[in-house]
Structure formats: structure tokens, C-alpha cells
Design an enzyme around this catalytic site. Structure first.
Site, short mmCIF file in Angstrom:
data_model
loop_
_atom_site.label_atom_id
_atom_site.label_comp_id
_atom_site.label_asym_id
_atom_site.label_seq_id
_atom_site.Cartn_x
_atom_site.Cartn_y
_atom_site.Cartn_z
CG HIS A 251 -2.06 0.95 1.09
ND1 HIS A 251 -1.98 2.27 1.45
CD2 HIS A 251 -3.30 0.75 0.58
CE1 HIS A 251 -3.14 2.86 1.17
NE2 HIS A 251 -3.96 1.96 0.65
CD GLU A 309 -8.73 -3.53 -4.07
OE1 GLU A 309 -9.82 -4.00 -3.73
OE2 GLU A 309 -8.59 -2.65 -4.93
N1 COA Z 1 4.21 -7.29 -4.79
C1 COA Z 1 5.54 -7.30 -5.01
N2 COA Z 1 6.31 -6.22 -4.87
C2 COA Z 1 5.73 -5.09 -4.50
C3 COA Z 1 4.34 -4.99 -4.25
C4 COA Z 1 3.59 -6.16 -4.42
N3 COA Z 1 2.26 -6.13 -4.22
N4 COA Z 1 4.03 -3.74 -3.91
C5 COA Z 1 5.17 -3.04 -3.95
N5 COA Z 1 6.19 -3.85 -4.30
C6 COA Z 1 7.61 -3.49 -4.45
C7 COA Z 1 7.78 -2.57 -5.65
O1 COA Z 1 7.99 -3.32 -6.84
C8 COA Z 1 8.99 -1.78 -5.26
O2 COA Z 1 10.13 -2.56 -5.50
P1 COA Z 1 11.52 -1.90 -6.04
O3 COA Z 1 11.88 -0.88 -5.00
O4 COA Z 1 12.43 -3.06 -6.11
O5 COA Z 1 11.17 -1.29 -7.35
C9 COA Z 1 8.84 -1.64 -3.74
O6 COA Z 1 7.99 -2.71 -3.32
C10 COA Z 1 8.24 -0.33 -3.31
O7 COA Z 1 7.00 -0.21 -3.95
P2 COA Z 1 6.40 1.17 -4.48
O8 COA Z 1 6.39 1.12 -5.98
O9 COA Z 1 7.06 2.32 -3.85
O10 COA Z 1 4.97 1.07 -3.93
P3 COA Z 1 3.79 2.07 -4.23
O11 COA Z 1 3.53 2.86 -3.01
O12 COA Z 1 3.95 2.82 -5.48
O13 COA Z 1 2.67 0.99 -4.51
C11 COA Z 1 0.77 -0.29 -4.57
C12 COA Z 1 1.56 0.75 -3.77
C13 COA Z 1 -0.55 -0.57 -3.88
C14 COA Z 1 0.45 0.30 -5.96
C15 COA Z 1 1.61 -1.58 -4.70
O14 COA Z 1 1.90 -2.08 -3.42
C16 COA Z 1 0.95 -2.63 -5.57
O15 COA Z 1 1.11 -2.59 -6.80
N6 COA Z 1 0.21 -3.61 -4.96
C17 COA Z 1 -0.44 -4.61 -5.74
C18 COA Z 1 -1.75 -4.10 -6.32
C19 COA Z 1 -2.81 -3.91 -5.25
O16 COA Z 1 -3.00 -4.73 -4.39
N7 COA Z 1 -3.51 -2.78 -5.38
C20 COA Z 1 -4.56 -2.43 -4.45
C21 COA Z 1 -4.14 -1.29 -3.58
S1 COA Z 1 -5.30 -0.97 -2.30
#
Ligand code: COA
Length: 364
Positions: A251, A309
């Protein structure tokens, strides 16, 4: 004037003062209209929740009035279905919802009526699309029913009060969540003095993406692909090694487990205690545990835990909703928050207009 800071993804940037909800990412706490989410879900009705959010800006919105007028508005929205062209024929539920809602016109001068109108129509159109998907015809609303119970019945034919309560808990849980992407979208559109329907259509578009509200369907697909708890480690390791994100995990704000995941997990357990089958609960819990451990190893400095989710998927599945409807059901709950934020944004009267830093070529 100093050059403004550049934050990719606007991380950590505060764009509004809001009285609607507070997300505490460090402590895993969500307050909606002054109450912890744990004290709302399963305890108050959808209409009461709408009252709590809307009455901050629209004083006449009593829960009884909202319930009565929502029932009437559902009937009116249902009568509009023949005029929606092929909107509800779209393959994707969110495409259908976005197209159908865009047919609405703001009804009357009162913002409360507009809130009720878009909230009612969102539920009716989502349910109508589900009925068509299952080869049936849209089922007419029952104006005397609660909004949650009526959406459940129209979408699935299910009349169980226990399931309706479970669904109502879901809608209340997802009703508002700080400055999330779809709410921000709604507020940006509202800040241009555009209309409420345009704001909600834009918000639906933002919610559709898998990084926001599009994840619960894929969560269920993941659980199906894993199949048994013993296969979780191998499957998840391969996904992470391939650089793919695990849906339902991580998140932007929470650095601990999303409090809504716990609330929805409790709602699933409540169904189970009432004798309703919750086919994927045990597998989901096992997968969550393994995913958390593997993601901790991979990102030791960035906690990645279950988000809303993850258990949305398990709950909506147990309630009998088709998975292709999950994101639209999210919209049915979140629309209440969007409406409240639109009213809050309008009250500020301030256009949202950030800046970009030009990094392209300049004329010589
Ligand atoms: N699975 C695997 N790796 C994940 C991840 C996940 N669900 N969520 C984040 N990461 C990793 C990223 O790839 C990143 O890795 P890196 O530093 O090697 O590139 C690191 O963790 C940091 O993530 P970041 O991109 O800063 O997170 P964010 O704040 O932009 O993303 C979400 C938040 C929700 C978009 C992300 O966690 C995600 O894509 N989750 C899956 C989709 C989901 O469940 N969405 C519903 C949200 S309520």
C-alpha cells in the site's frame, strides 16, 4: 519564489484539509467521519454512513431521508436503463459502469439530491450489468430495501439478511479513504467547477486500474492458480522472481497491515459462523502469510502487507458476486466518499493546478 519540490506520485504531499477521513499508515488506523473503521463496519447502515459523511457539508441529509430518497432514485435509475444505448453491453464491468454513469445529468439544484442520484445509479447500473453478464435481465429495485441489500439482490438474486449485512459492512468499510487516487481525481475535476457526474465518471476511471480498485478480481485468480496452501511458496516465489506484483499486497500509505483487511476478514468469519460457505478463506490466510514472509525477505526496508483488496476478494466471492463485478462494487461504496469530497472541494473554491518540471528540449 523557490522552485517547488518534485515528488513523483505526489507521495507525502498534502493537497487538502479534509474533515472526512484520516489514514494513519504507521499505526494502521483509519478514521471515517470521526469513528474508527472497526466501529463502523457491521454496526451502522450504509445510509447512516452516507449521512455521517455528507452531513459535514449538507446539513439536511438525515439517514431516514437518505434511505427513502435512495430507494426512489434507484427506481428512477432503473427506468433509465433502456436509454443507455450499449453502455451495459461492455465486456468489462468498469467500462460499463463508466459509460452508464456518464449518461446521468445532475438532478435538481440540491447537492444532496445529486449525491443520492449518482449513488443510487451506480448501484443499479453495476447490478444490471451483473444480471446481464449472467444471461438474465436487469432486476428492478425494491425501493423499501436498504441500499446494500437491494444491490445484492439485484446483482445475485440473493435475499439472505446475513449476506446483506456482510455486503453492507463491505460498502461501509470502503466508503472513504483519504486522498486516494480516485478521490483525488474526483476533487481535481470538482475544483474546475465541473459537475458531479463528470467527477464521478473520472473517479470510476481511476478506480478501475489494478494499482487501485482493480486488484480483487486478480487476487481471486491468484488464489485459484495457487489452489492449495502447500503450493503457495513455490507459486509466489516464481511471481516475485519474475518481477510481478502480488495482488492484494502492499500500500502507498500503510506500513502495517491495512486495517480494512482485518475488518473484512472478520466479516468473512462472521459469514462462516452463520453457516455461510467461505470457500477461499483458509487458502487466503495461508497465502497472505507466505506472501508477507517472502516480500519481507525481498524488501526488508519496505513493509508490504495485505491491503483491503485481499479480503475484499474473499468476502465478495463468499457473498456470491461474480469476480468481474468486484471493482464496480468498490465504486458502489466509494461513491459516497467521492460525493463528500466533491462537496468539500467545492466549499474551498480553489482550482487544483500543480506544476510540471520541463525536461524536454528548449529552442536554441
Ligand atoms: N508485490 C511485489 N512487490 C511489490 C508490491 C507487491 N504487491 N508492492 C510493492 N512492491 C515493491 C515494488 O515493486 C517496489 O520494489 P523496487 O523498489 O524493487 O522497485 C517496492 O515494493 C516499493 O513499492 P512502491 O512502488 O514504492 O509502492 P507504491 O507505493 O507505489 O505501490 C501499490 C503501492 C498498492 C500500488 C503496490 O503495493 C501494488 O502494486 N500492490 C499490488 C496491487 C494492489 O494490491 N492494489 C490495491 C491497492 S489498495
Amino acid at each position: 519564489m523557490p522552485s517547488p519540490a518534485h515528488r513523483a506520485g505526489l507521495e507525502g504531499v498534502i493537497v487538502a484539509d479534509s474533515r472526512l477521513s484520516e489514514v494513519d499508515g504507521e499505526r494502521g488506523r483509519l478514521v471515517i467521519a470521526g469513528s474508527d473503521v472497526e466501529d463502523l463496519a457491521g454496526r451502522i447502515s450504509f445510509e447512516e454512513l452516507a449521512h455521517r459523511l455528507w452531513s459535514l457539508y449538507l446539513p439536511d441529509s438525515s439517514p431516514d431521508r437518505i434511505r427513502t430518497e435512495l430507494g426512489e432514485a434507484r427506481l428512477k435509475a432503473f427506468a433509465l436503463i433502456p436509454t443507455l444505448g450499449d453502455a451495459l453491453e461492455a465486456q468489462d464491468g468498469m467500462d460499463a459502469l463508466r459509460a452508464a454513469v456518464s449518461h446521468l445529468r445532475e438532478s435538481g439544484p440540491l447537492p444532496l439530491q445529486s449525491n443520492i442520484w449518482v449513488t443510487a445509479a451506480t448501484g443499479v447500473f453495476a447490478a444490471a450489468w451483473a444480471a446481464k453478464l449472467q444471461g438474465g435481465r436487469p432486476v428492478p429495485p425494491d425501493r423499501s430495501a436498504g441500499h446494500a441489500a437491494d444491490i445484492l439482490r439485484m446483482a445475485t438474486g440473493e435475499k439472505s439478511p446475513t449476506k446483506a449485512k456482510g455486503f453492507e459492512s463491505y460498502l461501509v468499510t470502503v466508503s472513504d479513504h483519504g486522498m486516494n487516487a480516485s478521490t483525488f481525481t474526483a476533487r481535481v475535476i470538482a475544483s474546475t467547477a465541473s459537475d458531479i457526474v463528470s467527477s464521478v465518471v473520472g473517479a470510476i476511471g481511476a478506480l478501475k486500474g489494478p494499482l487501485h480498485g482493480g486488484a480483487p478480481g486478480p487476487v481471486l485468480e491468484m488464489l485459484d492458480a495457487i489452489g492449495r496452501p502447500e503450493r503457495a511458496t513455490e507459486w509466489l516465489e516464481a511471481e516475485i522472481a519474475a518481477g510481478r506484483r502480488i495482488m492484494g499486497m502492499g500500500h502507498r500509505i500503510y506500513r502495517v497491515r491495512d486495517p480494512r483487511a482485518a475488518v473484512l476478514e472478520q466479516a468473512v468469519l462472521q459469514l462462516e459462523r452463520s453457516g455461510i460457505g467461505t470457500p477461499r478463506l483458509r487458502l487466503a490466510r495461508a497465502v497472505e502469510e507466505v506472501a508477507e514472509g517472502l516480500l519481507r525477505k525481498r524488501h526488508p526496508d519496505r513493509p508490504l502487507n495485505a491491503n483491503v483488496e485481499f479480503y475484499t476478494a474473499v468476502l465478495l466471492d463468499a457473498l456470491g458476486f461474480p469476480r468481474s463485478l468486484f471493482s464496480s462494487l468498490f465504486a458502489c461504496g466509494r461513491v459516497v466518499g467521492w460525493c463528500a469530497h466533491i462537496a468539500e472541494q467545492r466549499a474551498t473554491g480553489r482550482l487544483i493546478r500543480p506544476e510540471s518540471r520541463y525536461i524536454g528540449p528548449r529552442p536554441l
